[in-house]
Design an enzyme around this catalytic site. Structure first.
Site, PDB file in Angstrom:
ATOM      1  N   LYS A 128      -8.648  11.548  -1.419  1.00  0.00           N
ATOM      2  CA  LYS A 128      -7.629  11.643  -0.366  1.00  0.00           C
ATOM      3  C   LYS A 128      -7.094  13.074  -0.380  1.00  0.00           C
ATOM      4  CE  LYS A 128      -3.490   9.560   1.591  1.00  0.00           C
ATOM      5  NZ  LYS A 128      -2.364   8.623   1.464  1.00  0.00           N
ATOM      6  N   PRO A 129      -7.181  13.816   0.755  1.00  0.00           N
ATOM      7  CA  PRO A 129      -6.908  15.258   0.715  1.00  0.00           C
ATOM      8  C   PRO A 129      -5.453  15.626   0.408  1.00  0.00           C
ATOM      9  CG  PRO A 129      -7.713  14.578   2.892  1.00  0.00           C
ATOM     10  CD  PRO A 129      -7.673  13.347   2.048  1.00  0.00           C
ATOM     11  N   VAL A 130      -4.513  14.845   0.953  1.00  0.00           N
ATOM     12  CA  VAL A 130      -3.097  15.168   0.780  1.00  0.00           C
ATOM     13  C   VAL A 130      -2.333  13.870   0.552  1.00  0.00           C
ATOM     14  CG1 VAL A 130      -1.052  16.206   1.848  1.00  0.00           C
ATOM     15  CG2 VAL A 130      -3.311  17.071   2.433  1.00  0.00           C
ATOM     16  N   ASN A 131      -1.417  13.882  -0.387  1.00  0.00           N
ATOM     17  CA  ASN A 131      -0.589  12.697  -0.597  1.00  0.00           C
ATOM     18  C   ASN A 131       0.760  13.114  -1.167  1.00  0.00           C
ATOM     19  OD1 ASN A 131      -0.563   9.645  -0.596  1.00  0.00           O
ATOM     20  ND2 ASN A 131       0.065  10.057  -2.698  1.00  0.00           N
ATOM     21  N   THR A 132       1.802  12.409  -0.743  1.00  0.00           N
ATOM     22  CA  THR A 132       3.155  12.699  -1.214  1.00  0.00           C
ATOM     23  C   THR A 132       3.681  11.543  -2.049  1.00  0.00           C
ATOM     24  OG1 THR A 132       3.568  13.967   0.802  1.00  0.00           O
ATOM     25  CG2 THR A 132       5.505  13.305  -0.471  1.00  0.00           C
ATOM     26  N   HIS A 180       2.775   6.010  -2.482  1.00  0.00           N
ATOM     27  CA  HIS A 180       3.863   6.988  -2.320  1.00  0.00           C
ATOM     28  C   HIS A 180       5.070   6.832  -3.236  1.00  0.00           C
ATOM     29  CE1 HIS A 180       1.676   8.469   1.101  1.00  0.00           C
ATOM     30  NE2 HIS A 180       1.678   7.274   1.642  1.00  0.00           N
ATOM     31  N   LYS A 190       0.842  -1.198   0.000  1.00  0.00           N
ATOM     32  CA  LYS A 190       0.000   0.000   0.000  1.00  0.00           C
ATOM     33  C   LYS A 190       0.879   1.251   0.000  1.00  0.00           C
ATOM     34  CE  LYS A 190      -3.752   2.338   2.424  1.00  0.00           C
ATOM     35  NZ  LYS A 190      -4.670   2.347   3.572  1.00  0.00           N
ATOM     36  N   ARG A 250       2.167   1.732  -3.470  1.00  0.00           N
ATOM     37  CA  ARG A 250       1.125   2.231  -4.380  1.00  0.00           C
ATOM     38  C   ARG A 250       0.861   3.716  -4.135  1.00  0.00           C
ATOM     39  NH1 ARG A 250      -4.243   2.913  -3.380  1.00  0.00           N
ATOM     40  NH2 ARG A 250      -4.314   1.448  -1.638  1.00  0.00           N
ATOM     41  N   LYS A 306       4.240  11.417  14.236  1.00  0.00           N
ATOM     42  CA  LYS A 306       3.275  12.440  14.659  1.00  0.00           C
ATOM     43  C   LYS A 306       2.309  11.905  15.709  1.00  0.00           C
ATOM     44  CE  LYS A 306       3.050  15.117  10.368  1.00  0.00           C
ATOM     45  NZ  LYS A 306       2.338  15.189   9.084  1.00  0.00           N
ATOM     46  N   HIS A 329       4.099   3.578   6.151  1.00  0.00           N
ATOM     47  CA  HIS A 329       3.309   4.802   6.325  1.00  0.00           C
ATOM     48  C   HIS A 329       4.218   5.990   6.050  1.00  0.00           C
ATOM     49  CE1 HIS A 329       1.008   7.969   8.375  1.00  0.00           C
ATOM     50  NE2 HIS A 329       2.041   8.165   9.145  1.00  0.00           N
TER      51      HIS A 329
END
Length: 124
Positions: free
Chosen positions: A41-45, A12, A7, A10, A66, A119
């Protein structure tokens, strides 16, 4: 079922392209990598480095995540990344993103033996 490591790849990993300021890149990749299914998805890098280089971060600088967990690791060197952020006006199913190209250290959470990223926590 998709493993946490798969995951992460996929969501990142994009070693084959360079970082991009093009919103087209984000719109295409977020859709292609199944992050606009059911919701945006609001934010992804996305990380534009080899999988081996990103997996190696799991043996670099141990930092707190975090959420307070202690299995996060920060890269020794900066990496080429693209941050995709949903634009304020876009709504599902028409997810729209803006891209920002960065060169930053990444922080990932790692699990397993040998440890692999599961993650993406932050970039600094």
């Amino acid at each position: 079922k998709e493993s946490p490591a798969k995951k992460f790849q996929r969501q990142h990993m994009d070693p084959d392209s360079s970082s991009s300021n093009s919103s087209n890149y984000c719109n295409l990749m977020m859709s292609r990598r199944n992050m606009t299914q059911g919701r945006c998805k609001p934010v992804n890098t996305f990380v534009h480095e080899s999988l081996a280089d990103v997996q190696a971060v799991c043996s670099q600088i141990n930092v707190n995540c975090k959420n307070g967990q202690t299995n996060c690791y920060q890269s020794n060197s900066t990496m080429h990344i693209t941050d995709c952020r949903q634009t304020g006006s876009s709504k599902y199913p028409n997810c729209a993103y803006k891209a920002s190209q960065e060169q930053k250290h990444i922080i990932v959470a790692c699990e397993g033996n040998p440890p692999v990223p599961v993650h993406f926590d932050a970039s600094v």
